[in-house]
Enzyme design. Sequence first.
Site, mmCIF file in Angstrom:
data_model
loop_
_atom_site.group_PDB
_atom_site.id
_atom_site.type_symbol
_atom_site.label_atom_id
_atom_site.label_comp_id
_atom_site.label_asym_id
_atom_site.label_seq_id
_atom_site.Cartn_x
_atom_site.Cartn_y
_atom_site.Cartn_z
ATOM 1 N N LYS A 77 7.652 11.507 -5.313
ATOM 2 C CA LYS A 77 7.169 9.608 -4.591
ATOM 3 C C LYS A 77 6.990 8.214 -6.024
ATOM 4 O O LYS A 77 6.174 8.830 -7.330
ATOM 5 C CB LYS A 77 5.718 9.639 -4.403
ATOM 6 C CG LYS A 77 5.464 8.269 -3.367
ATOM 7 C CD LYS A 77 3.632 8.545 -2.588
ATOM 8 C CE LYS A 77 3.944 7.713 -2.168
ATOM 9 N NZ LYS A 77 2.911 7.341 -0.377
ATOM 10 N N SER A 102 3.138 5.991 4.066
ATOM 11 C CA SER A 102 3.742 6.195 3.368
ATOM 12 C C SER A 102 4.432 6.683 2.129
ATOM 13 O O SER A 102 5.986 5.939 1.285
ATOM 14 C CB SER A 102 2.266 5.374 1.763
ATOM 15 O OG SER A 102 2.218 6.236 1.426
ATOM 16 N N SER A 111 -0.603 10.196 4.839
ATOM 17 C CA SER A 111 1.162 8.808 4.108
ATOM 18 C C SER A 111 2.161 10.838 3.731
ATOM 19 O O SER A 111 3.072 10.407 3.551
ATOM 20 C CB SER A 111 0.892 8.496 3.232
ATOM 21 O OG SER A 111 0.016 7.323 2.946
#
Lengths: 46, 471
Positions: B81, B156, B180
Site C-alpha cells: 500500500k 482504503s 481497510s
Amino acid sequence: MVDIDRTITAQAADLAAVIERATSDLALGEEAGSFLVALEEGARDD
Amino acid sequence: MTDVLTEWTVVSLAEAIRTRRVSPVEVTRACLDRIARLDARQRSFITVDAEGALGTARVLEREVAAGRVRGPLHGVPLAFKDLCHVPPLPTSCGTRTREYFLGSAPCTAVTRLAAAGAITLGKLNMTELALGPFGENPHHGDVQNPWRPGHVSGGSSSGSGAAVAAGFAFGALGSDTGGSIRLPAACCGIVGLKATYGRVSRAGAMPLSWSLDHIGPLARTVRDTAVLLGVIAGHDPLDATTSHRAVPDYAGALDAPLGTIRVGVPENYYFDRLAPEASRAVHDGLGVMQTCGAKVEPIHVPDPEVMSACSNVLARAESAAIHVRVTKDRPHELQDTVRLRIEVGYRISAYDYLQAQRLRARLARAFIADVLDRVDVLVVPTIPEPAPSYDAAKAGSAEERVQRMGGFSRLTRPFNGLGLPALSIPCGFSMDGRPLGLQIVGRPFAERTLLRLGHAYEQAAGWVARRPAGE
C-alpha cells in the site's frame, strides 16, 4: 460552506454527547493508557 | 506463466523457487507483464518498480542457484500500500502529492518481508489518506473490482485487494483503521487479516490514527496469510505499542486437528440491515464450519455503537493532528469527504478525547469478559452488501457520502476500537458474481485460532478455487 460547517459542528457535538453518557461512572483508576494492558490481560494460550 | 500468476500461491511459488522449478526473474517478469497489460484499466498500482523488482529477482536467483534461501518468501513478488515508506520509492498516501509521507525509517513490515526474500513490485493505490471504504481516488484513478469492473474494490487498501485478486502480486500489505484491510479483501474475494493491536509494527507507515491503525496482510489463501503474518509480526523498538509476546508458528498450526471450537453468532447489530444474500452467505458459511467441528451458538454482544463513537472521537482527533498541514494549508487538494471527516477532529475537546481513551479500555475488558469468555470466536459478516457500483457509492452530497461510508464499514470498525484480531475470508458470491466475506474475530493475540478455523472453512467451502475472469 455554512452547511458543511454546521454538519461538522453537529457531528462533534453528537460524539461528545455519546462519550459523556458512556463515561459518567468511570472510576478514578481507569486510566487513558490501560487499553494495551486490557489486551495483554485478555489473552489466553492460543 | 499466466497459470503461475493466477493459480499459484505464496506457499506453492516459494516451494517451486526453492526447488528451482520456477525462476524468480521469470515470475517477476510475468507479474510485470500482466500489470502492464491490465492495470491501466484496473488502477491497482500508483508506482510500479520494474527495474528494482527485476534487480532484486536477479540477486535472489543467483542466491537460490548457490543454495542460499533467505526465508519463506524467497523470490515471491509482493506489493505494498502506498502509505508504506519503501525508499527510494515515493509515498503519496493516495494524495496528489508524490512524496506526501517521508518516514524517518523504512516500513518495518516491508523490511521484514524483504529480509524473508520477498520482491517489491511497487506501491499500491489507496483511497486518499486511507479515508474511505470504497476505493475511489481522484488523483490515481478509481480501483476497479477485478470481479466486476465499474464496482468498488473496497478500501482504503483498494489496490492491495485488487492487485492480489487479479494475479498481479501474490500478496500485499494494507492498513486497517476501521476495516481497510478486511473491506477490500471481502469485496475482491481474497483473505485479509487485521491482527491484534500491537501484534504488527506500524513503524514506517503513514499514520491515520495512532490508536486504531493496524498493518496487515492480504493474500489469496489463509495459509499465505499465515505465512505473511509470521514474517511481519513481533515486537519492534520503533513502534512502542508492539507486544513483546513471542510469535507463534501460524502456518505450522494450520494442519493440526481443529477440535471443538465454540463459535458465537451475534443476535444483535451484525445481521441488522444486511443485503439478504450477504446474510445468507454467512449463515451458509456457519453451516460449513459446523461440519468442520465448530459448535455454533447465538450470543448477545455489547452495543457496538458506543465503541463506534469512541473510535470516531479518537480517529477524528488524531487524524486532524497528523494531517494538519494539508488540511490547513492546502485543503483544496483533498476530496470533500476526506476534508469533512478530518475537520470534525478540530472540534473535539481534549476532555472528550481522553474520556474516549479511558472508555475504550473499559469496553475492551467488558467485551472480552461478556463474549470471548463464553465463546472462542465470533463470526460476523465483513460487508453489508456486495461491492456497490461506483455510481452508487459516489452519489449525493458530501454528507450523504460520508454517511454511506460509515454504513459500509459498520461491521468492521468495532474491532479496531476493541483491538481484537479479525480475519476476513471469502464466503460466497452474490447472484451476479460479486464476492462476499465473513469475519472470524477472536481474543487478543488468538490469531492462530482464527487462522486454523479459517483454513478449515476455506478447504471445506471451496470458494478459494474461484478466480475473476481477468482478461
